[in-house]
Scaffold this motif. Structure first.
Motif, PDB file in Angstrom:
ATOM      1  N   GLU A  74       0.826  -1.207   0.000  1.00 21.32           N
ATOM      2  CA  GLU A  74       0.000   0.000   0.000  1.00 21.32           C
ATOM      3  C   GLU A  74       0.860   1.258   0.000  1.00 21.32           C
ATOM      4  N   ALA A  75       1.932   1.256   0.805  1.00 26.17           N
ATOM      5  CA  ALA A  75       2.817   2.421   0.872  1.00 26.17           C
ATOM      6  C   ALA A  75       3.537   2.629  -0.457  1.00 26.17           C
ATOM      7  N   GLU A  76       3.994   1.544  -1.079  1.00 17.73           N
ATOM      8  CA  GLU A  76       4.663   1.678  -2.371  1.00 17.73           C
ATOM      9  C   GLU A  76       3.708   2.188  -3.445  1.00 17.73           C
ATOM     10  N   ALA A  77       2.466   1.725  -3.414  1.00 16.82           N
ATOM     11  CA  ALA A  77       1.475   2.210  -4.378  1.00 16.82           C
ATOM     12  C   ALA A  77       1.226   3.696  -4.172  1.00 16.82           C
ATOM     13  N   ARG A  78       1.140   4.119  -2.936  1.00 20.37           N
ATOM     14  CA  ARG A  78       0.915   5.539  -2.635  1.00 20.37           C
ATOM     15  C   ARG A  78       2.100   6.383  -3.101  1.00 20.37           C
ATOM     16  N   LEU A  79       3.333   5.879  -2.880  1.00 22.70           N
ATOM     17  CA  LEU A  79       4.511   6.601  -3.349  1.00 22.70           C
ATOM     18  C   LEU A  79       4.491   6.741  -4.869  1.00 22.70           C
ATOM     19  N   ALA A  80       4.080   5.690  -5.551  1.00 28.15           N
ATOM     20  CA  ALA A  80       3.999   5.757  -7.007  1.00 28.15           C
ATOM     21  C   ALA A  80       2.971   6.799  -7.436  1.00 28.15           C
ATOM     22  N   GLU A  81       1.839   6.845  -6.750  1.00 28.00           N
ATOM     23  CA  GLU A  81       0.815   7.850  -7.060  1.00 28.00           C
ATOM     24  C   GLU A  81       1.355   9.254  -6.839  1.00 28.00           C
ATOM     25  N   LEU A  82       2.038   9.457  -5.732  1.00 29.19           N
ATOM     26  CA  LEU A  82       2.582  10.774  -5.417  1.00 29.19           C
ATOM     27  C   LEU A  82       3.654  11.175  -6.416  1.00 29.19           C
ATOM     28  N   GLY A  83       4.467  10.219  -6.838  1.00 25.35           N
ATOM     29  CA  GLY A  83       5.498  10.515  -7.835  1.00 25.35           C
ATOM     30  C   GLY A  83       4.886  10.916  -9.157  1.00 25.35           C
ATOM     31  N   ALA A  84       3.853  10.208  -9.571  1.00 22.00           N
ATOM     32  CA  ALA A  84       3.185  10.534 -10.829  1.00 22.00           C
ATOM     33  C   ALA A  84       2.506  11.891 -10.733  1.00 22.00           C
ATOM     34  N   THR A  85       1.887  12.183  -9.604  1.00 24.75           N
ATOM     35  CA  THR A  85       1.227  13.474  -9.410  1.00 24.75           C
ATOM     36  C   THR A  85       2.250  14.601  -9.414  1.00 24.75           C
ATOM     37  N   SER A  86       3.371  14.383  -8.737  1.00 25.59           N
ATOM     38  CA  SER A  86       4.413  15.402  -8.671  1.00 25.59           C
ATOM     39  C   SER A  86       4.977  15.685 -10.050  1.00 25.59           C
ATOM     40  N   THR A  87       5.187  14.654 -10.836  1.00 23.28           N
ATOM     41  CA  THR A  87       5.738  14.820 -12.169  1.00 23.28           C
ATOM     42  C   THR A  87       4.772  15.551 -13.089  1.00 23.28           C
ATOM     43  N   SER A  88       3.499  15.254 -12.969  1.00 22.54           N
ATOM     44  CA  SER A  88       2.538  15.874 -13.882  1.00 22.54           C
ATOM     45  C   SER A  88       2.111  17.270 -13.442  1.00 22.54           C
ATOM     46  N   THR A  89       2.230  17.593 -12.180  1.00 26.21           N
ATOM     47  CA  THR A  89       1.791  18.905 -11.724  1.00 26.21           C
ATOM     48  C   THR A  89       2.929  19.900 -11.534  1.00 26.21           C
ATOM     49  N   CYS A  90       4.163  19.441 -11.511  1.00 24.28           N
ATOM     50  CA  CYS A  90       5.314  20.328 -11.294  1.00 24.28           C
ATOM     51  C   CYS A  90       6.343  20.148 -12.402  1.00 24.28           C
ATOM     52  N   PRO A  91       6.073  20.642 -13.605  1.00 20.93           N
ATOM     53  CA  PRO A  91       7.062  20.517 -14.675  1.00 20.93           C
ATOM     54  C   PRO A  91       8.290  21.353 -14.333  1.00 20.93           C
ATOM     55  N   PRO A  92       9.407  21.072 -14.975  1.00 24.73           N
ATOM     56  CA  PRO A  92      10.616  21.868 -14.709  1.00 24.73           C
ATOM     57  C   PRO A  92      10.350  23.342 -14.978  1.00 24.73           C
ATOM     58  N   THR A  93      10.958  24.213 -14.183  1.00 22.93           N
ATOM     59  CA  THR A  93      10.703  25.652 -14.302  1.00 22.93           C
ATOM     60  C   THR A  93      11.662  26.344 -15.246  1.00 22.93           C
ATOM     61  N   SER A  94      12.798  25.731 -15.556  1.00 18.55           N
ATOM     62  CA  SER A  94      13.730  26.374 -16.474  1.00 18.55           C
ATOM     63  C   SER A  94      14.068  25.402 -17.593  1.00 18.55           C
ATOM     64  N   PRO A  95      14.337  25.941 -18.783  1.00 16.71           N
ATOM     65  CA  PRO A  95      14.675  25.055 -19.895  1.00 16.71           C
ATOM     66  C   PRO A  95      16.014  24.364 -19.653  1.00 16.71           C
ATOM     67  N   ARG A  96      16.155  23.190 -20.250  1.00 12.35           N
ATOM     68  CA  ARG A  96      17.412  22.471 -20.138  1.00 12.35           C
ATOM     69  C   ARG A  96      18.456  23.160 -20.996  1.00 12.35           C
ATOM     70  N   PRO A  97      19.695  23.181 -20.552  1.00 11.66           N
ATOM     71  CA  PRO A  97      20.759  23.733 -21.394  1.00 11.66           C
ATOM     72  C   PRO A  97      20.902  22.908 -22.659  1.00 11.66           C
ATOM     73  N   THR A  98      21.236  23.564 -23.760  1.00 13.78           N
ATOM     74  CA  THR A  98      21.355  22.854 -25.029  1.00 13.78           C
ATOM     75  C   THR A  98      22.788  22.469 -25.330  1.00 13.78           C
ATOM     76  N   SER A  99      23.735  22.984 -24.583  1.00 18.13           N
ATOM     77  CA  SER A  99      25.132  22.602 -24.783  1.00 18.13           C
ATOM     78  C   SER A  99      25.856  22.699 -23.440  1.00 18.13           C
ATOM     79  N   PRO A 100      27.011  22.069 -23.338  1.00 18.64           N
ATOM     80  CA  PRO A 100      27.753  22.153 -22.072  1.00 18.64           C
ATOM     81  C   PRO A 100      28.113  23.589 -21.696  1.00 18.64           C
ATOM     82  N   ALA A 101      28.405  24.421 -22.683  1.00 19.35           N
ATOM     83  CA  ALA A 101      28.753  25.813 -22.375  1.00 19.35           C
ATOM     84  C   ALA A 101      27.570  26.534 -21.754  1.00 19.35           C
ATOM     85  N   HIS A 102      26.374  26.273 -22.286  1.00 18.74           N
ATOM     86  CA  HIS A 102      25.191  26.896 -21.710  1.00 18.74           C
ATOM     87  C   HIS A 102      24.963  26.394 -20.284  1.00 18.74           C
ATOM     88  N   ALA A 103      25.293  25.147 -20.048  1.00 20.55           N
ATOM     89  CA  ALA A 103      25.107  24.596 -18.709  1.00 20.55           C
ATOM     90  C   ALA A 103      25.979  25.335 -17.703  1.00 20.55           C
TER      91      ALA A 103
END
Length: 79
Positions: free
Chosen positions: A37-66
């Motif tokens: 039950e706890a593992e199922a709940r963690l999976a639900e929370l992980g899926a919810t977190s991923t779908s409701t909190c997208p990354p806030t900044s774009p990924r760097p496109t090259s190492p220099a930008h990083a």
């Protein structure tokens, strides 16, 4: 008479140990259910977190930008 007493003590110890094993099997069953039950709940929370909190900044496109080099040319962008 001594053998009879020894057999009685062994049987009593066997019965007590068998009862303890049964009790532990019951606990294992309960804990297995709680863990699932706890593992199922963690999976639900992980899926919810991923779908409701997208990354806030774009990924760097090259190492220099990083590294934050604003003058770096984007080597991954079409020319």
């Amino acid at each position: 008479m001594i053998v009879t007493e020894l057999l009685r003590l062994l049987q009593a110890e066997h019965d007590g140990t068998a009862g303890r094993a049964d009790h532990l099997r019951g606990q294992i069953g309960q804990l297995t259910t709680a863990l699932a039950e706890a593992e199922a709940r963690l999976a639900e929370l992980g899926a919810t977190s991923t779908s409701t909190c997208p990354p806030t900044s774009p990924r760097p496109t090259s190492p220099a930008h990083a590294w934050g080099d604003p003058s770096a040319k984007d080597s991954f962008a079409p020319a």
